[in-house]
Design a protein around this motif. Structure first.
Motif, PDB file in Angstrom:
ATOM      1  N   LEU A   9       3.936 -13.255  21.859  1.00  0.00           N
ATOM      2  CA  LEU A   9       4.115 -14.622  21.374  1.00  0.00           C
ATOM      3  C   LEU A   9       5.541 -15.074  21.660  1.00  0.00           C
ATOM      4  CD1 LEU A   9       2.321 -14.337  17.927  1.00  0.00           C
ATOM      5  CD2 LEU A   9       1.616 -15.783  19.833  1.00  0.00           C
ATOM      6  N   ALA A  10       5.687 -16.280  22.185  1.00  0.00           N
ATOM      7  CA  ALA A  10       7.020 -16.816  22.455  1.00  0.00           C
ATOM      8  C   ALA A  10       7.769 -17.045  21.145  1.00  0.00           C
ATOM      9  CB  ALA A  10       6.912 -18.113  23.247  1.00  0.00           C
ATOM     10  N   ASP A  11       7.063 -17.466  20.109  1.00  0.00           N
ATOM     11  CA  ASP A  11       7.653 -17.708  18.793  1.00  0.00           C
ATOM     12  C   ASP A  11       7.192 -16.592  17.858  1.00  0.00           C
ATOM     13  OD1 ASP A  11       8.496 -18.568  16.311  1.00  0.00           O
ATOM     14  OD2 ASP A  11       7.392 -20.465  16.355  1.00  0.00           O
ATOM     15  N   LYS A  12       8.101 -15.691  17.523  1.00  0.00           N
ATOM     16  CA  LYS A  12       7.756 -14.539  16.687  1.00  0.00           C
ATOM     17  C   LYS A  12       7.288 -14.948  15.288  1.00  0.00           C
ATOM     18  CE  LYS A  12       8.873 -11.338  19.629  1.00  0.00           C
ATOM     19  NZ  LYS A  12       7.870 -10.604  20.322  1.00  0.00           N
ATOM     20  N   GLU A  13       7.616 -16.152  14.853  1.00  0.00           N
ATOM     21  CA  GLU A  13       7.221 -16.625  13.531  1.00  0.00           C
ATOM     22  C   GLU A  13       5.838 -17.285  13.535  1.00  0.00           C
ATOM     23  OE1 GLU A  13       9.104 -15.983  10.786  1.00  0.00           O
ATOM     24  OE2 GLU A  13      10.358 -14.871  12.197  1.00  0.00           O
ATOM     25  N   ALA A  14       5.284 -17.532  14.712  1.00  0.00           N
ATOM     26  CA  ALA A  14       3.991 -18.208  14.821  1.00  0.00           C
ATOM     27  C   ALA A  14       2.873 -17.301  14.313  1.00  0.00           C
ATOM     28  CB  ALA A  14       3.721 -18.608  16.261  1.00  0.00           C
ATOM     29  N   ARG A  15       1.877 -17.916  13.722  1.00  0.00           N
ATOM     30  CA  ARG A  15       0.665 -17.208  13.308  1.00  0.00           C
ATOM     31  C   ARG A  15      -0.497 -17.866  14.031  1.00  0.00           C
ATOM     32  NH1 ARG A  15      -0.027 -13.985   8.758  1.00  0.00           N
ATOM     33  NH2 ARG A  15      -1.815 -15.241   8.163  1.00  0.00           N
ATOM     34  N   ASN A  28       2.518  -9.630  16.992  1.00  0.00           N
ATOM     35  CA  ASN A  28       3.868  -9.952  17.450  1.00  0.00           C
ATOM     36  C   ASN A  28       4.355  -8.986  18.517  1.00  0.00           C
ATOM     37  OD1 ASN A  28       4.356 -12.253  15.914  1.00  0.00           O
ATOM     38  ND2 ASN A  28       4.917 -11.050  14.137  1.00  0.00           N
ATOM     39  N   GLU A  47       2.986 -21.777  27.613  1.00  0.00           N
ATOM     40  CA  GLU A  47       4.082 -20.850  27.317  1.00  0.00           C
ATOM     41  C   GLU A  47       4.172 -20.465  25.838  1.00  0.00           C
ATOM     42  OE1 GLU A  47       7.639 -22.315  29.205  1.00  0.00           O
ATOM     43  OE2 GLU A  47       6.789 -22.014  31.181  1.00  0.00           O
ATOM     44  N   SER A  48       3.033 -20.509  25.148  1.00  0.00           N
ATOM     45  CA  SER A  48       2.980 -19.940  23.801  1.00  0.00           C
ATOM     46  C   SER A  48       2.925 -18.420  23.893  1.00  0.00           C
ATOM     47  CB  SER A  48       1.750 -20.443  23.051  1.00  0.00           C
ATOM     48  OG  SER A  48       1.860 -21.824  22.807  1.00  0.00           O
TER      49      SER A  48
END
Length: 68
Positions: A9-15, A28, A47-48
């Motif tokens: 995941l490009a954003d480690k905080e994304a769920r 992650n 790019e997610s």
């Protein structure tokens, strides 16, 4: 040609929900994603999901100091 790609995941905080698996989310850590699955292909295209960062080089001990 492989039909999968290792991604994170490009954003480690994304769920991001795992498709067709209620209650599961994309991990992650790096995982294999299908390039032909429309869900994963869209996340790669926007790019997610990106290539994982390269492994850091192994730490090496400094060379011993020679005595004069």
């Amino acid at each position: 040609m492989s039909l999968t790609k290792t991604v994170v995941l490009a954003d480690k905080e994304a769920r991001v929900p795992w498709p067709n698996s209620p209650g599961r989310f994309l991990p992650n850590e790096p995982f294999e994603a299908s390039l032909i699955d429309p869900f994963f292909a869209a996340l790669i295209a926007d790019e997610s999901l990106v290539d994982p960062p390269p492994d850091p080089p192994a730490e090496t001990a400094p060379p011993p100091k020679s005595k004069p």
